[in-house]
Design a protein around this motif. Structure first.
Motif, PDB file in Angstrom:
ATOM      1  N   PRO A 292      41.789 -64.856  28.695  1.00 30.42           N
ATOM      2  CA  PRO A 292      40.847 -63.814  28.273  1.00 30.42           C
ATOM      3  C   PRO A 292      40.550 -63.871  26.790  1.00 30.42           C
ATOM      4  O   PRO A 292      39.491 -63.421  26.352  1.00 30.42           O
TER       5      PRO A 292
ATOM      6  N   ARG B 196      31.106 -63.592  24.660  1.00 30.04           N
ATOM      7  CA  ARG B 196      30.612 -62.220  24.612  1.00 30.04           C
ATOM      8  C   ARG B 196      29.161 -62.146  25.083  1.00 30.04           C
ATOM      9  O   ARG B 196      28.304 -61.586  24.436  1.00 30.04           O
TER      10      ARG B 196
ATOM     11  N   ARG C 224      36.228 -52.166  31.227  1.00 25.67           N
ATOM     12  CA  ARG C 224      36.773 -52.728  29.998  1.00 25.67           C
ATOM     13  C   ARG C 224      37.599 -53.977  30.291  1.00 25.67           C
ATOM     14  O   ARG C 224      37.516 -54.983  29.586  1.00 25.67           O
TER      15      ARG C 224
ATOM     16  N   ARG D 159      35.361 -56.973  31.469  1.00 28.52           N
ATOM     17  CA  ARG D 159      34.666 -57.571  30.326  1.00 28.52           C
ATOM     18  C   ARG D 159      35.640 -58.394  29.500  1.00 28.52           C
ATOM     19  O   ARG D 159      35.326 -59.512  29.080  1.00 28.52           O
ATOM     20  N   ALA D 160      36.833 -57.843  29.250  1.00 28.05           N
ATOM     21  CA  ALA D 160      37.819 -58.568  28.442  1.00 28.05           C
ATOM     22  C   ALA D 160      38.246 -59.869  29.113  1.00 28.05           C
ATOM     23  O   ALA D 160      38.565 -60.853  28.430  1.00 28.05           O
TER      24      ALA D 160
ATOM     25  N   TYR E  94      49.251 -56.430  30.941  1.00 29.79           N
ATOM     26  CA  TYR E  94      48.734 -55.766  29.739  1.00 29.79           C
ATOM     27  C   TYR E  94      49.357 -54.378  29.686  1.00 29.79           C
ATOM     28  O   TYR E  94      49.996 -53.931  30.643  1.00 29.79           O
TER      29      TYR E  94
ATOM     30  N   LEU F 281      45.476 -60.663  27.144  1.00 34.35           N
ATOM     31  CA  LEU F 281      44.561 -59.638  27.631  1.00 34.35           C
ATOM     32  C   LEU F 281      44.613 -58.398  26.749  1.00 34.35           C
ATOM     33  O   LEU F 281      43.583 -57.775  26.470  1.00 34.35           O
ATOM     34  N   ASP F 282      45.805 -58.010  26.277  1.00 36.40           N
ATOM     35  CA  ASP F 282      45.894 -56.912  25.316  1.00 36.40           C
ATOM     36  C   ASP F 282      45.053 -57.212  24.083  1.00 36.40           C
ATOM     37  O   ASP F 282      44.327 -56.343  23.579  1.00 36.40           O
TER      38      ASP F 282
ATOM     39  N   ALA G 210      42.495 -59.255  23.822  1.00 37.54           N
ATOM     40  CA  ALA G 210      41.063 -59.233  24.157  1.00 37.54           C
ATOM     41  C   ALA G 210      40.555 -57.800  24.281  1.00 37.54           C
ATOM     42  O   ALA G 210      39.437 -57.491  23.845  1.00 37.54           O
ATOM     43  N   LEU G 211      41.363 -56.919  24.853  1.00 40.99           N
ATOM     44  CA  LEU G 211      40.977 -55.509  24.941  1.00 40.99           C
ATOM     45  C   LEU G 211      40.836 -54.898  23.561  1.00 40.99           C
ATOM     46  O   LEU G 211      39.921 -54.106  23.301  1.00 40.99           O
TER      47      LEU G 211
ATOM     48  N   GLU H 269      39.947 -56.339  20.897  1.00 40.82           N
ATOM     49  CA  GLU H 269      38.782 -56.875  20.209  1.00 40.82           C
ATOM     50  C   GLU H 269      37.477 -56.356  20.787  1.00 40.82           C
ATOM     51  O   GLU H 269      36.398 -56.694  20.311  1.00 40.82           O
ATOM     52  N   ASP H 270      37.568 -55.506  21.811  1.00 39.23           N
ATOM     53  CA  ASP H 270      36.366 -55.070  22.532  1.00 39.23           C
ATOM     54  C   ASP H 270      36.324 -53.557  22.590  1.00 39.23           C
ATOM     55  O   ASP H 270      36.553 -52.950  23.637  1.00 39.23           O
TER      56      ASP H 270
END
Length: 334
Positions: A4, A9, A90, A93-94, A198, A326-327, A329-330, A332-333
């Protein structure tokens, strides 16, 4: 498995009706399931869909159902939702998907025959090239559609079907949403995080409370979680994201036995923060369990314990790393 952290994006589409599917999500790969929790087992299904879509240059979306079918058929036993549509989107998407299709689920939809589900929705509305499902996925009237049924329709109608086998954790136990619900109900964040892949989080609007925290020197951002929430009542070290800003915090989830013993409420004290968050949407991520909710001999004893909780939360949050890919990526989004 798909990383992830490497997700591009491209525009992400959250679609909440079958009548609003954008052209950008048609002609591609669909992963189908409830995906409550988007846990490591679900992520194996989604990773297979992503691999197929990326190899063919086609869009990848997940199809899920809302409310949870079990709640529709047993409304007196509502399911503790790990990821309602907002958090689920969320996560999708991540992970790098192009969209999430949330199909409104009711008894009328449940009565659709499996053949019609494939013909009218998967082919007619989505025009899929590939479908990816878990080994135990069933759909259509009386759960008449099985993975084998879907594979047979794919062979007949020209789309491929991948059936992903059960995913087990490091202890060889199946990863499941029910295990995660039980872990959160016990306050076992470590087990929940290990199964999810995550740190579990909730998303809700900050609402007005009784202002008791402010009077005690600990103003809190108050959030009402769903009535189905079975998270163990107690004190947690958390992070709080509001927009692009992320703060450390200490949160209490429970009934406030020191005062009114009322309806469960999530009350979060943001460390080193001053401001008004009323009406804003906040994402609270649970990092560590600190202690159970309890009643003290008086307000002074409660305040003294709140100072200790704050110090412990600072220590915990200062020691933990950024979490899984994944944490990150979350984070960053926003």
């Amino acid at each position: 498995m798909h990383d992830p952290a490497a997700a591009d994006r491209r525009p992400f589409h959250l679609v909440e009706t079958l009548d609003a599917i954008p052209a950008a999500l048609t002609g591609g790969v669909v992963a189908i399931g409830n995906f409550d929790g988007v846990h490591r087992g679900h992520q194996a299904v989604l990773a297979e869909a992503l691999d197929r879509g990326q190899a063919a240059g086609r869009p990848v979306l997940a199809m899920t159902f809302e409310p949870h079918p079990r709640t529709v058929f047993r409304p007196d036993q509502p399911v503790f939702r790990l990821t309602p549509p907002g958090p689920k989107a969320r996560l999708m998407r991540a992970l790098g998907l192009d969209g999430l299709l949330v199909v409104p689920f009711d008894r009328a939809f449940a009565s659709i025959e499996a053949d019609a589900f494939v013909s009218d929705i998967l082919l007619g509305r989505l025009g899929i090239t590939d479908a990816v499902v878990g080994y135990d996925f069933h759909f259509g009237r009386a759960r008449g559609g099985s993975p084998a049924f879907l594979a047979a329709r794919g062979a007949r109608d020209g789309f491929s079907v991948e059936i992903v086998e059960a995913f087990a954790d490091e202890g060889a136990e199946p990863v499941s949403s029910s295990r995660i619900r039980d872990a959160l109900a016990a306050g076992d964040l470590g087990l929940a995080q290990g199964l999810l892949g995550y740190r579990w989080f909730v998303e809700a609007e900050v609402v007005h409370g009784e202002k008791r925290g402010r009077e005690l020197g600990f103003p809190t951002a108050n959030m009402r979680l769903g009535p189905d929430c079975r998270l163990r009542h107690g004190i947690y070290a958390v992070t709080v994201a509001v927009g692009a800003a992320v703060h450390q915090g200490v949160a209490s989830y429970g009934r406030r036995p020191q005062f009114d013993n009322g309806a469960p409420l999530l009350e979060t004290y943001l460390l080193d923060f001053a401001g008004d968050l009323y009406g804003r949407t906040a994402v609270v991520t649970f990092v560590s369990w600190l202690r159970p909710e309890q009643r003290f001999d008086g307000v002074e004893a409660l305040v003294a314990q709140m100072h200790r909780d704050t110090a412990e939360a600072r220590a915990v949050l200062g020691a933990v790393g950024p979490g899984t890919a994944l944490d990150r990526a979350l984070g960053e989004d926003p």
